[in-house]
Design a protein around this motif. Structure first.
Motif, short mmCIF file in Angstrom:
data_model
loop_
_atom_site.label_atom_id
_atom_site.label_comp_id
_atom_site.label_asym_id
_atom_site.label_seq_id
_atom_site.Cartn_x
_atom_site.Cartn_y
_atom_site.Cartn_z
N ASN A 65 139.70 103.45 22.55
CA ASN A 65 139.99 104.85 22.91
C ASN A 65 140.27 105.69 21.66
OD1 ASN A 65 139.74 104.14 25.59
ND2 ASN A 65 141.93 103.93 25.94
N LEU A 66 141.01 105.11 20.69
CA LEU A 66 141.32 105.85 19.47
C LEU A 66 140.06 106.17 18.68
CD1 LEU A 66 143.30 106.92 17.27
CD2 LEU A 66 143.23 104.61 16.29
N ILE A 67 139.17 105.17 18.53
CA ILE A 67 137.97 105.39 17.74
C ILE A 67 137.06 106.43 18.38
CG2 ILE A 67 135.82 104.27 16.97
CD1 ILE A 67 137.53 101.80 16.30
N GLU A 68 136.95 106.43 19.68
CA GLU A 68 136.15 107.47 20.34
C GLU A 68 136.75 108.84 20.06
OE1 GLU A 68 134.39 108.84 24.69
OE2 GLU A 68 135.08 106.80 24.39
N ARG A 69 138.08 108.94 20.11
CA ARG A 69 138.73 110.22 19.83
C ARG A 69 138.49 110.65 18.38
NH1 ARG A 69 143.52 108.92 21.29
NH2 ARG A 69 144.78 108.88 19.40
N LEU A 70 138.56 109.70 17.44
CA LEU A 70 138.34 110.03 16.03
C LEU A 70 136.91 110.50 15.79
CD1 LEU A 70 140.17 107.02 14.30
CD2 LEU A 70 140.95 109.39 14.38
N VAL A 71 135.96 109.85 16.43
CA VAL A 71 134.55 110.22 16.24
C VAL A 71 134.27 111.63 16.73
CG1 VAL A 71 132.18 109.73 16.98
CG2 VAL A 71 133.66 107.86 16.23
N VAL A 72 134.81 111.97 17.90
CA VAL A 72 134.48 113.28 18.49
C VAL A 72 135.34 114.42 17.94
CG1 VAL A 72 133.63 112.22 20.62
CG2 VAL A 72 136.01 112.95 20.49
N THR A 73 136.46 114.10 17.30
CA THR A 73 137.34 115.19 16.84
C THR A 73 137.36 115.38 15.32
OG1 THR A 73 139.30 113.73 16.75
CG2 THR A 73 138.88 114.92 18.82
N SER A 74 136.92 114.39 14.53
CA SER A 74 136.95 114.53 13.07
C SER A 74 135.96 115.62 12.64
CB SER A 74 136.64 113.21 12.38
OG SER A 74 135.36 112.73 12.73
N ASP A 75 136.32 116.37 11.61
CA ASP A 75 135.51 117.52 11.18
C ASP A 75 134.34 117.12 10.30
OD1 ASP A 75 137.09 119.39 12.53
OD2 ASP A 75 138.54 119.45 10.90
N SER A 76 134.46 116.01 9.57
CA SER A 76 133.38 115.63 8.65
C SER A 76 132.76 114.31 9.09
CB SER A 76 133.93 115.50 7.22
OG SER A 76 134.88 114.45 7.16
N GLU A 77 131.69 113.95 8.38
CA GLU A 77 130.99 112.70 8.70
C GLU A 77 131.87 111.48 8.40
OE1 GLU A 77 127.34 112.25 9.79
OE2 GLU A 77 128.35 114.00 10.63
N GLU A 78 132.76 111.62 7.41
CA GLU A 78 133.64 110.52 7.05
C GLU A 78 134.99 110.66 7.74
OE1 GLU A 78 134.25 108.18 3.04
OE2 GLU A 78 135.43 110.03 2.97
N ILE A 79 135.38 109.62 8.45
CA ILE A 79 136.69 109.58 9.09
C ILE A 79 137.69 109.05 8.07
CG2 ILE A 79 138.06 108.55 10.96
CD1 ILE A 79 135.42 108.29 12.54
N THR A 80 138.71 109.85 7.74
CA THR A 80 139.68 109.47 6.72
C THR A 80 141.05 109.24 7.35
OG1 THR A 80 140.44 111.72 6.23
CG2 THR A 80 138.42 110.98 5.13
N VAL A 81 142.00 108.80 6.51
CA VAL A 81 143.36 108.56 7.00
C VAL A 81 144.01 109.85 7.49
CG1 VAL A 81 143.75 106.49 5.61
CG2 VAL A 81 144.25 108.73 4.65
N ASN A 82 143.53 110.99 7.00
CA ASN A 82 144.09 112.27 7.45
C ASN A 82 143.75 112.56 8.90
OD1 ASN A 82 145.18 112.87 4.91
ND2 ASN A 82 143.25 113.72 4.19
N ASP A 83 142.72 111.88 9.43
CA ASP A 83 142.34 112.06 10.83
C ASP A 83 143.16 111.18 11.76
OD1 ASP A 83 140.13 113.90 10.37
OD2 ASP A 83 139.07 112.20 9.50
N LEU A 84 143.89 110.20 11.20
CA LEU A 84 144.64 109.25 12.02
C LEU A 84 145.96 109.86 12.51
CD1 LEU A 84 144.24 106.00 9.88
CD2 LEU A 84 142.99 106.59 11.95
N PRO A 85 146.43 109.41 13.67
CA PRO A 85 147.76 109.83 14.13
C PRO A 85 148.84 109.42 13.12
CG PRO A 85 146.55 108.76 15.90
CD PRO A 85 145.75 108.55 14.65
N GLY A 86 149.93 110.16 13.08
CA GLY A 86 150.99 109.94 12.10
C GLY A 86 151.58 108.54 12.14
#
Length: 474
Positions: free
Chosen positions: A391-412
């Motif tokens: 569930n987390l990875i699907e959320r990261l894929v659809v909500t991240s702004d750039s092609e690269e998912i970084t630690v800044n995209d992760l929940p705190g």
């Protein structure tokens, strides 16, 4: 020359001198305003000008550089080699990678000529490329890690475990390989299986896998969530009922799940939630291989394999009197405990890449992980296990702004767990991390193990052994 003429010439010279001073001041301000380092040497390779950025980037002060010959600085080890000397020797623009007091710089030396074509000065522009090399190294690590796990998944498909993988189980940890081995063995027989593990570890996937690899795979496979069906309906759903058995019953009666699963498998999920009175009837089915519908007067023989699952500790429920001991022993003939994700860290990267690729395909995207994201995943406890990760990875894929998912995209929460994980690491683990990064950076820079070993100050054979131990493939 008259007095007035002399006064005029002095005035002109003073004006020219003032203009020259002003011009030099402006030139100095321009040089110092440059973000990149600038250094100027004369035709004898002696330093005459350097800007503030040079000191900021390299740590070298004007006292160390101005008025010094470049060959002296090379001999003293302040700089690895001099672009000024190369320009004066080759009489052309030269670009090199230079190391100044441990800082790696990209340096371009440009010759300045007089009207006779003689070099009078060499202007050097220097740019710090250590960050660029770090990013390059991290990108390479990410690509290597991605390829490694994708290759392992592909290799796993080609081996004996192919069907297990296709049924949804992805694993490389020794803990899960042992569970998979046991599940595969038990799938070949009709023994009753009890799957235990936390919510989200994949108990249903294992039940599916056992059925699909069994001799009953072409027969019905019925799934029942004992916690999702109201208690009053669960009995009729499991055992069926005759016509007129109760108000609202189907006029023709209805076969229960045991009858519907004839010849196949019945998966009873969340078995710990089954009421005690129904546990008695279930025990009879397991003992006698027969059921009696609600409102019926005769028993019906059934040939069904039972797989049950629970995220609660059934032995504790037995001690509390909330689950029948005799039923527990009947269900627990072959217990399979599926470990939580935090106890099989080796499975985290391949699972993460699997869900990333799955989500990319689902939404026609091409996202990828920064290497630090995988590190954070490995440090996290995953209370929701595989389901939480998916569930987390699907959320990261659809909500991240750039092609690269970084630690800044992760929940705190991932930052907190990462800090705790660092504190928990052993000295050996920390040393291996540093060794791995240093070796990768050296190999990226020098390309060969011989040159990389020299850079690291170790023998070539030692470097090769370390790369094998750390599983570094360049």
């Amino acid at each position: 020359m008259g007095n007035s003429e002399s006064i005029f010439l002095r005035s002109v010279n003073q004006k020219s001198l003032e203009e020259t001073r002003q011009l030099n001041k402006i030139l100095r301000l321009i040089i110092d305003s440059s973000y990149d380092a600038i250094f100027v040497a004369d035709e004898n390779a002696v330093g005459i000008i350097m800007n503030e950025a040079y000191t900021r980037i390299t740590g070298v002060t004007p006292e160390e550089l101005i008025g010094k010959n470049m060959q002296e600085l090379v001999d003293q080890g302040i700089i690895s080699e001099s672009v000024t000397l190369k320009v004066l020797k080759e009489k052309r623009l030269v670009t090199i990678v230079q190391n100044v007091k441990g800082t790696e710089l990209l340096v371009t030396g440009s010759p300045i000529y007089d009207e006779n074509g003689k070099i009078t000065h060499v202007v050097s522009n220097l740019r710090d490329i250590s960050d660029l090399n770090r990013l390059k190294s991290e990108l390479y690590e990410t690509k290597v890690l991605t390829k490694k796990y994708l290759d392992e998944i592909e290799d796993f498909k080609q081996k004996e475990g192919a069907r297990l993988l296709l049924d949804g189980v992805i694993a490389q940890s020794k803990e899960m390989m042992q569970v998979l081995h046991l599940a595969k063995k038990v799938s070949q027989v009709d023994s009753t299986v009890l799957l235990q593990g936390e919510s989200g570890v994949g108990k249903e996937i294992f039940a599916n896998m056992i059925h699909l690899n069994s001799k009953r795979s072409d027969k019905p496979y019925i799934k029942v969530n004992c916690a999702a069906i109201p208690e009053k309906l669960l009995e009729s759903e499991l055992f069926g009922y005759e016509k007129g058995a109760f108000t609202g019953a189907d006029r023709q009666g209805k076969p229960g799940y045991f009858e519907q699963a004839e010849g196949g498998t019945l998966f009873l999920d969340e078995i710990g939630e089954m009421p005690l009175d129904l546990q008695v009837k279930l025990l009879r089915v397991l003992q006698e291989y027969e059921v009696m519908r609600i409102g019926g007067t005769k028993t019906i023989k059934v040939n069904v394999r039972i797989i049950s699952a629970s995220n609660r500790n059934l032995e504790e429920l037995v001690e509390k009197g909330e689950f029948r001991k005799d039923l527990f022993y009947r269900l627990n003939i072959v217990p399979i405990k599926i470990p939580p994700l935090r106890e099989r860290k080796a499975d985290i990267p391949p699972l993460a890449f699997y869900f990333l690729n799955k989500t990319n395909e689902k939404y026609d995207m091409n996202k990828h992980f920064h290497i630090d994201v995988i590190h954070r995943f490995e440090a996290y406890e995953w209370p929701g296990n595989i389901r939480e990760m998916e569930n987390l990875i699907e959320r990261l894929v659809v909500t991240s702004d750039s092609e690269e998912i970084t630690v800044n995209d992760l929940p705190g929460i991932f930052n907190l767990h990462s800090e705790n994980r660092i504190k928990e690491k052993t000295l050996k683990e920390l040393i291996e991390e540093v060794e791995r990064k240093a070796i990768i950076e050296a190999m990226l820079e020098h390309k060969t193990t011989r040159k990389a070993a020299a850079k690291l100050g170790i023998s070539q054979s030692t470097l090769v052994k370390k790369m094998q131990r750390l599983k570094i493939i360049i």
